[in-house]
Design an enzyme around this catalytic site. Structure first.
Site, PDB file in Angstrom:
ATOM      1  CE  LYS A  50      32.228  -7.461 -49.831  1.00 54.07           C
ATOM      2  NZ  LYS A  50      33.230  -8.280 -49.146  1.00 54.07           N
ATOM      3  CD1 TRP A  82      30.999  -5.701 -53.548  1.00 49.65           C
ATOM      4  CD2 TRP A  82      31.528  -7.600 -54.584  1.00 49.65           C
ATOM      5  NE1 TRP A  82      30.492  -6.737 -52.808  1.00 49.65           N
ATOM      6  CE2 TRP A  82      30.797  -7.911 -53.416  1.00 49.65           C
ATOM      7  CE3 TRP A  82      31.968  -8.652 -55.397  1.00 49.65           C
ATOM      8  CZ2 TRP A  82      30.495  -9.221 -53.041  1.00 49.65           C
ATOM      9  CZ3 TRP A  82      31.677  -9.950 -55.039  1.00 49.65           C
ATOM     10  CH2 TRP A  82      30.951 -10.227 -53.860  1.00 49.65           C
ATOM     11  CB  THR A 142      46.410 -25.074 -49.687  1.00 51.17           C
ATOM     12  OG1 THR A 142      46.105 -23.710 -49.940  1.00 51.17           O
ATOM     13  CG2 THR A 142      45.214 -25.749 -49.058  1.00 51.17           C
TER      14      THR A 142
HETATM   15  P1  AMP Z   1      47.241 -21.788 -54.455  1.00 52.81           P
HETATM   16  O1  AMP Z   1      46.369 -22.872 -53.992  1.00 52.81           O
HETATM   17  O2  AMP Z   1      48.271 -21.390 -53.455  1.00 52.81           O
HETATM   18  O3  AMP Z   1      47.828 -22.089 -55.797  1.00 52.81           O
HETATM   19  O4  AMP Z   1      46.354 -20.480 -54.632  1.00 52.81           O
HETATM   20  C1  AMP Z   1      45.229 -20.486 -55.459  1.00 52.81           C
HETATM   21  C2  AMP Z   1      44.754 -19.075 -55.642  1.00 52.81           C
HETATM   22  O5  AMP Z   1      45.724 -18.309 -56.342  1.00 52.81           O
HETATM   23  C3  AMP Z   1      43.522 -18.958 -56.499  1.00 52.81           C
HETATM   24  O6  AMP Z   1      42.355 -19.231 -55.777  1.00 52.81           O
HETATM   25  C4  AMP Z   1      43.607 -17.498 -56.948  1.00 52.81           C
HETATM   26  O7  AMP Z   1      43.159 -16.608 -55.959  1.00 52.81           O
HETATM   27  C5  AMP Z   1      45.090 -17.299 -57.116  1.00 52.81           C
HETATM   28  N1  AMP Z   1      45.428 -17.452 -58.526  1.00 52.81           N
HETATM   29  C6  AMP Z   1      45.964 -18.521 -59.140  1.00 52.81           C
HETATM   30  N2  AMP Z   1      46.149 -18.278 -60.450  1.00 52.81           N
HETATM   31  C7  AMP Z   1      45.699 -17.026 -60.681  1.00 52.81           C
HETATM   32  C8  AMP Z   1      45.588 -16.191 -61.825  1.00 52.81           C
HETATM   33  N3  AMP Z   1      46.007 -16.575 -63.027  1.00 52.81           N
HETATM   34  N4  AMP Z   1      45.036 -14.971 -61.669  1.00 52.81           N
HETATM   35  C9  AMP Z   1      44.618 -14.544 -60.469  1.00 52.81           C
HETATM   36  N5  AMP Z   1      44.693 -15.273 -59.354  1.00 52.81           N
HETATM   37  C10 AMP Z   1      45.230 -16.501 -59.451  1.00 52.81           C
END
Ligand code: AMP
Length: 541
Positions: A438, A443, A185
């Site tokens: 902020k 927020w 990640t």
């Molecule tokens: P990743 O590990 O690259 O899939 O990223 C995960 C992050 O993507 C999460 O912690 C969120 O910040 C964002 N994310 C994933 N799904 C959503 C969603 N449906 N709405 C908003 N943010 C999302």
């Protein structure tokens, strides 16, 4: 009293063995990199996965060793999922959209023994190879006739490797806690970190993902994962489709609206999943050409917030149910899924829509809570927002090789997201912890402001960031991309916010740009925007 049930390990190989036995003639269809559409069955995929496992053993790959992939969604990648994990090794799906320096770091950190690549990525493999000394061989995922003229040490041909084997192979049985997959990640700071999935966690996640209020996957489904197999295992689809006997359709590199639409229609796809950007492109293609879906029933949107307008566009324009999902690499990835409850059915349309825009209810197995700055749990009233913490059997405990130390807070994983949870259990992300604006000690949700901007008919995409303000600390700035040929002014867009948010949430300014920066997984790269606009002078300052 100890129970008297059989002690059988939950192994990834059991999924493909089951699909072969119970759904042996169900199809897997792939748009190949070489060009033609390839089709075969779960039966054949199983036999070839076994031959791949034999080939890997012949190459000297041992239990626990990592095998990298640089590949699109396709049948050979699918075979790698099962051949590698099935023999007790670890499939490391590498995201080819990352920068070469990050890729070199990832391949070396994972200690990949072999890297399998699609032809598209031959030039990329050539670039990486000199810096990836631990890789013993590079395997082109093609046949002899299509082998690339690549300058790669120990370049091997996938079809030749498996042609040599006889498929007379029993999947080994081992501890279900054995690692099956590895996915990095890319945090916005520091080096990417590896998330190591178990055989056990992968199976539990696949069961959960199949549930009616999640993907609702069955032997009557035809599912096309647009989400790449190099991005958290395509959200588990390559595991739960064969678990249920669903037909699988792999789009290869054809992720544009036209290619996707053609495949949806030709293969009678009923369900799909991907990030919002691919759906925007598909919807635009549909509208421009006045097209209709004949079989598509549902699309799952996740990875970033689903723009509220997208839910309407799918339903009203095409009769497709757009389901909002949330998760992260660290969570295998599914955490929550949004479908209505029986009690919502009678609600007026706008009220239903409000629920459907949320990121949804936790999937059984995952627990969630929101906490304040001191770690105190906040009420589930749909109003209070705080840091979202999760725990569950498919959520990571620590990163690969312990990178970054223990990420847990008293047994919970801090997601880095800020959210509300309502009394019905629906979670809604209001921001990333780092992105929340902020202002005067309060927020403001950057995501809410972005959703409003993209609901404007002339706006293609928008990001909202906090910019320094002498009095309020930070104030919101909208950075927007106009749709091709559309005209909208700063004043128009600011006016569009009137009545939609509290006065103090109103953005202070709008800047139009040609395009916005994205991460390799398609998310807005707000760190870059914050850098670019660090010295931006707001008219209100
Ligand atoms: P990743 O590990 O690259 O899939 O990223 C995960 C992050 O993507 C999460 O912690 C969120 O910040 C964002 N994310 C994933 N799904 C959503 C969603 N449906 N709405 C908003 N943010 C999302």
């Amino acid at each position: 009293m100890r129970a008297q049930m059989m002690d059988m390990p939950l192994l990834v190989s059991s999924i493909i063995a089951h699909a072969d036995r119970s759904h042996g003639d169900t199809e897997i269809v792939s748009r190949t990199v070489e060009g033609p559409i390839h089709r075969y069955t779960y039966g054949e995929a199983h036999r070839r996965s076994k031959r791949l496992a034999q080939a890997l053993a012949r190459l000297g790959v041992r239990e626990g060793e990592r095998v990298g992939t640089l590949a699109w969604n396709g049948f050979r990648h699918f075979e790698l999922y099962y051949g590698v994990a099935g023999m007790g090794a670890v499939i490391h799906t590498v995201n080819p959209r990352l920068f070469p320096e990050q890729l070199v770091f990832i391949v070396n950190d994972a200690e990949d023994r072999y890297v399998f690549f699609d032809l598209t990525f031959a030039p990329l493999a050539e670039k990486l190879a000199p810096a990836c000394k631990g890789v013993k061989g590079w395997v082109a995922m093609t046949d002899r006739a299509h082998m690339p003229q690549a300058n790669l040490p120990n370049l091997l041909c996938y079809e030749e490797l498996i042609a040599r084997e006889d498929g007379d192979y029993e999947w080994p049985q081992f501890d279900e806690w054995t690692a099956a997959g590895l996915c990095y990640t890319s945090g916005t700071t520091g080096n990417p970190k590896g998330v190591l999935f178990a055989n056990r966690s992968t199976i539990l996640h696949a069961y959960a993902a199949s549930l009616p209020d999640v993907f609702n996957c069955s032997a009557r489904s035809v599912i096309l994962p647009v989400v790449p197999m190099f991005h958290v295992n395509a959200w588990g689809i390559p595991y739960f489709a064969p678990l249920n006997g669903a037909k699988l359709v792999f789009p290869g590199s054809g992720l544009d609206g036209k290619s996707l639409y053609e495949l949806f229609e030709a293969e009678r796809v009923t369900a799909s999943a991907g990030v919002p950007t691919v759906w925007l492109a598909l919807l635009a293609h549909m509208k421009q050409n006045n097209l209709r879906f004949s079989t598509l029933k549902s699309v799952v949107v996740g990875g970033s917030a689903c723009p509220p307008a997208m839910i309407d566009a799918f339903r009203d324009g095409f009769g497709v149910h757009c389901k909002h999902a949330w998760g992260m690499t660290e969570m295998s990835p599914l955490g929550s899924f949004c479908t209505l409850k029986a009690k919502h059915e009678a609600l007026p349309r706008e009220k239903k829509h409000e629920v459907e825009c949320k990121q949804g209810r936790t999937i059984y197995g995952v627990e969630m809570k929101i906490v304040d700055g001191e770690g105190k749990e906040l009420p589930r009233d749909g109003k209070a927002f705080g840091d979202l913490l999760v725990r569950g059997p498919w959520i990571l405990k620590e990163y690969f090789k312990g990178a970054g130390g223990s990420p847990l807070r008293e047994g919970w994983f801090p997601t880095g997201d800020v959210a509300t949870i309502d009394p019905d259990g629906y979670m809604q992300i209001t921001d990333r912890s780092k992105d929340v604006i902020k202002s005067g000690g309060e927020w403001i949700s950057s995501i809410d402001l972005e959703n409003i901007a993209v609901a404007h008919p002339a706006i293609a995409e928008a990001a909202v960031i906090g910019v320094r303000h002498p009095k309020w600390d930070e104030r919101p700035l909208v950075i927007a991309v106009r749709k091709p040929g559309a005209s909208v002014t700063r004043e128009d867009l600011l006016g569009f916010y009137q009545g939609k948010v509290a006065k103090w949430w109103m953005p202070d300014d709008v800047v139009f740009v040609e395009q916005l920066p994205h991460t390799a997984t398609g998310k807005l790269l707000k760190t870059k925007l914050r850098q670019d606009f660090r010295d931006y002078k707001l008219p209100t300052a």
